[in-house]
Write a protein that holds these residues in place. Sequence first.
Motif, mmCIF file in Angstrom:
data_model
loop_
_atom_site.group_PDB
_atom_site.id
_atom_site.type_symbol
_atom_site.label_atom_id
_atom_site.label_comp_id
_atom_site.label_asym_id
_atom_site.label_seq_id
_atom_site.Cartn_x
_atom_site.Cartn_y
_atom_site.Cartn_z
ATOM 1 N N ARG A 119 43.415 40.148 39.307
ATOM 2 C CA ARG A 119 44.002 40.452 40.609
ATOM 3 C C ARG A 119 45.383 39.788 40.685
ATOM 4 N NH1 ARG A 119 40.750 41.227 45.109
ATOM 5 N NH2 ARG A 119 41.795 39.461 46.126
ATOM 6 N N PRO A 120 46.464 40.580 40.526
ATOM 7 C CA PRO A 120 47.803 39.982 40.505
ATOM 8 C C PRO A 120 48.199 39.301 41.793
ATOM 9 C CG PRO A 120 47.928 42.387 40.566
ATOM 10 C CD PRO A 120 46.503 42.037 40.317
ATOM 11 N N GLU A 121 47.495 39.609 42.890
ATOM 12 C CA GLU A 121 47.829 38.991 44.167
ATOM 13 C C GLU A 121 47.184 37.624 44.353
ATOM 14 O OE1 GLU A 121 44.154 41.583 44.949
ATOM 15 O OE2 GLU A 121 45.955 41.622 43.691
ATOM 16 N N ASP A 122 46.340 37.181 43.419
ATOM 17 C CA ASP A 122 45.658 35.890 43.543
ATOM 18 C C ASP A 122 46.581 34.736 43.153
ATOM 19 O OD1 ASP A 122 43.367 37.104 44.379
ATOM 20 O OD2 ASP A 122 42.269 36.809 42.503
ATOM 21 N N CYS A 129 39.818 29.745 38.573
ATOM 22 C CA CYS A 129 38.546 29.225 39.062
ATOM 23 C C CYS A 129 37.568 30.368 39.338
ATOM 24 C CB CYS A 129 38.767 28.386 40.321
ATOM 25 S SG CYS A 129 39.527 26.774 39.972
ATOM 26 N N ALA A 130 38.061 31.481 39.895
ATOM 27 C CA ALA A 130 37.199 32.648 40.130
ATOM 28 C C ALA A 130 36.712 33.232 38.806
ATOM 29 C CB ALA A 130 37.962 33.701 40.934
ATOM 30 N N PHE A 131 37.581 33.243 37.812
ATOM 31 C CA PHE A 131 37.206 33.724 36.484
ATOM 32 C C PHE A 131 36.043 32.910 35.920
ATOM 33 C CE2 PHE A 131 38.004 32.745 31.914
ATOM 34 C CZ PHE A 131 37.676 33.975 31.360
ATOM 35 N N ILE A 137 30.297 29.214 35.821
ATOM 36 C CA ILE A 137 30.845 27.857 35.725
ATOM 37 C C ILE A 137 31.451 27.489 37.075
ATOM 38 C CG2 ILE A 137 32.553 26.386 34.587
ATOM 39 C CD1 ILE A 137 32.329 28.230 32.135
ATOM 40 N N PRO A 138 30.839 26.593 37.848
ATOM 41 C CA PRO A 138 31.411 26.215 39.154
ATOM 42 C C PRO A 138 32.806 25.626 38.985
ATOM 43 C CG PRO A 138 29.153 25.387 38.910
ATOM 44 C CD PRO A 138 29.586 25.870 37.558
ATOM 45 N N ALA A 139 33.734 26.045 39.831
ATOM 46 C CA ALA A 139 35.122 25.567 39.740
ATOM 47 C C ALA A 139 35.726 25.519 41.132
ATOM 48 C CB ALA A 139 35.934 26.484 38.834
ATOM 49 N N ASP A 140 36.463 24.452 41.413
ATOM 50 C CA ASP A 140 37.070 24.232 42.725
ATOM 51 C C ASP A 140 38.588 24.155 42.575
ATOM 52 O OD1 ASP A 140 37.917 23.411 45.221
ATOM 53 O OD2 ASP A 140 36.637 21.640 45.332
ATOM 54 N N PRO A 141 39.348 25.121 43.122
ATOM 55 C CA PRO A 141 40.804 25.103 42.968
ATOM 56 C C PRO A 141 41.478 23.904 43.617
ATOM 57 C CG PRO A 141 40.127 26.800 44.533
ATOM 58 C CD PRO A 141 38.881 26.293 43.882
ATOM 59 N N ARG A 142 40.756 23.157 44.452
ATOM 60 C CA ARG A 142 41.335 21.967 45.086
ATOM 61 C C ARG A 142 41.256 20.731 44.191
ATOM 62 N NH1 ARG A 142 37.495 22.238 50.197
ATOM 63 N NH2 ARG A 142 36.106 22.493 48.392
ATOM 64 N N ASP A 143 40.578 20.834 43.064
ATOM 65 C CA ASP A 143 40.397 19.692 42.164
ATOM 66 C C ASP A 143 41.606 19.581 41.229
ATOM 67 O OD1 ASP A 143 39.365 17.600 40.725
ATOM 68 O OD2 ASP A 143 37.845 18.788 39.672
ATOM 69 N N PRO A 261 62.125 34.036 42.270
ATOM 70 C CA PRO A 261 61.647 35.253 42.904
ATOM 71 C C PRO A 261 60.142 35.313 43.140
ATOM 72 C CG PRO A 261 61.965 35.629 40.570
ATOM 73 C CD PRO A 261 62.404 34.215 40.833
ATOM 74 N N VAL A 262 59.393 34.311 42.669
ATOM 75 C CA VAL A 262 57.933 34.334 42.796
ATOM 76 C C VAL A 262 57.522 33.682 44.114
ATOM 77 C CG1 VAL A 262 55.762 33.583 41.764
ATOM 78 C CG2 VAL A 262 57.651 34.285 40.297
ATOM 79 N N SER A 263 56.612 34.309 44.820
ATOM 80 C CA SER A 263 56.170 33.808 46.123
ATOM 81 C C SER A 263 55.303 32.564 45.969
ATOM 82 C CB SER A 263 55.354 34.895 46.837
ATOM 83 O OG SER A 263 54.656 34.364 47.938
ATOM 84 N N PRO A 264 55.407 31.627 46.928
ATOM 85 C CA PRO A 264 54.495 30.473 46.908
ATOM 86 C C PRO A 264 53.039 30.878 47.102
ATOM 87 C CG PRO A 264 55.797 30.508 48.926
ATOM 88 C CD PRO A 264 56.395 31.537 48.023
ATOM 89 N N ARG A 265 52.807 32.083 47.577
ATOM 90 C CA ARG A 265 51.434 32.568 47.706
ATOM 91 C C ARG A 265 50.762 32.679 46.340
ATOM 92 N NH1 ARG A 265 49.270 37.603 47.532
ATOM 93 N NH2 ARG A 265 51.340 38.544 47.390
ATOM 94 N N LEU A 266 51.560 32.815 45.284
ATOM 95 C CA LEU A 266 51.029 32.956 43.932
ATOM 96 C C LEU A 266 51.068 31.654 43.133
ATOM 97 C CD1 LEU A 266 52.732 36.349 42.968
ATOM 98 C CD2 LEU A 266 50.468 35.979 43.964
ATOM 99 N N TRP A 267 52.077 30.800 43.399
ATOM 100 C CA TRP A 267 52.255 29.603 42.592
ATOM 101 C C TRP A 267 52.544 28.362 43.416
ATOM 102 C CZ3 TRP A 267 51.615 28.622 37.451
ATOM 103 C CH2 TRP A 267 51.375 29.736 36.614
ATOM 104 N N GLY A 268 52.472 28.464 44.734
ATOM 105 C CA GLY A 268 52.891 27.359 45.581
ATOM 106 C C GLY A 268 51.853 26.272 45.767
#
Length: 330
Positions: A119-122, A129-131, A137-143, A261-268
């Motif tokens: 999903r390119p919008e993730d 982590c979703a992958f 495999i439990p994964a937490d993006p806040r870690d 040019p990349v949004s912080p929604r993707l890498w912020g």
Amino acid sequence: MTPAPHPPRVLVLRALGLGDLLAGVPALRAIRRAFAGHRVVLALPPGLTEAALSTGAVDTVLPAEAPGRAVPSLGHWSGPPPDVAIDLHGNGPESRDALAALRPCRLLAHALPDSPPWRPEDHERDRWCAFLRAHGIPADPRDLRLPRPAAPSPAPGAVVVHPGAASGSRRWPGERFAAVVRCLRAAGHHVVLTGGPGEDALVRSVAERGGQPASGVLAGGLPFADLSALVAGASLVLSGDTGLAHLAVAHGTRSVTLFGPVSPRLWGPPPGPGHLALWKPGPPGDPHGRTPDARLLRIRTAEVAAACLTQLRRVRPGPGRTPAEAARAH
């Protein structure tokens, strides 16, 4: 005498840059927990070895790099095939095939039928982590936090300004960084300029235009231990969308990051008052282009200076605390 059995190994491929490594920390930590009895080997550029080991999620590194964001060869892998191979490099067949060529007992890759759709919008942290969760495999993006560096900061409490970036499209003009440096110095803040390898001319130019003394210039690409300590002990980090911004997030240091040019929604950075992401929406651009992106150029000097001063006003040291410690407390 019978030789000791080879410990089971997990080979993870993420042979990219510092920002990519730090964005992948939550996924690497999840892999470390899921395969606690395995030796976790991370394939990435050798210059990032110290950074990778500092995460606590990696046992050793397999040096691997290729120009740009291409997939490197893994043919120098030694010993038996990996027990598990995990592709965190991308979603194409090239990275999948580089790992498959080692004949691992188990292969996890986006470019396989049993994986979730790309999903390119993730956001990058959420995506990996979703992958892993899709594979049990439990994964937490806040870690994503790094341990406090053992080394002392070379400039405790400084405002770290980093004008460089890997590509020209993500590099805000040097004269604008210089204007912000002048503003911060006029407000009484201790400023330190940093630059990566090959960015000495840029850093010197910003320093000269910003009235920054040579003692406040740390050019030439600091060793990771020193850079990590500098960021961990800073009161603020100002940079474009580059590895230093991710390092500020990893250490809980306040930051102002200029996106385009990349949004912080993707890498912020994650949501919260500690990190301000400045961004002007617009049509998609080339994140690896040679000239500053149009969205990035729409971010004005006064806006950046105001954002930095706002962040610094939130840093009020209490008794016995440095500005950086106060920043992490808020």
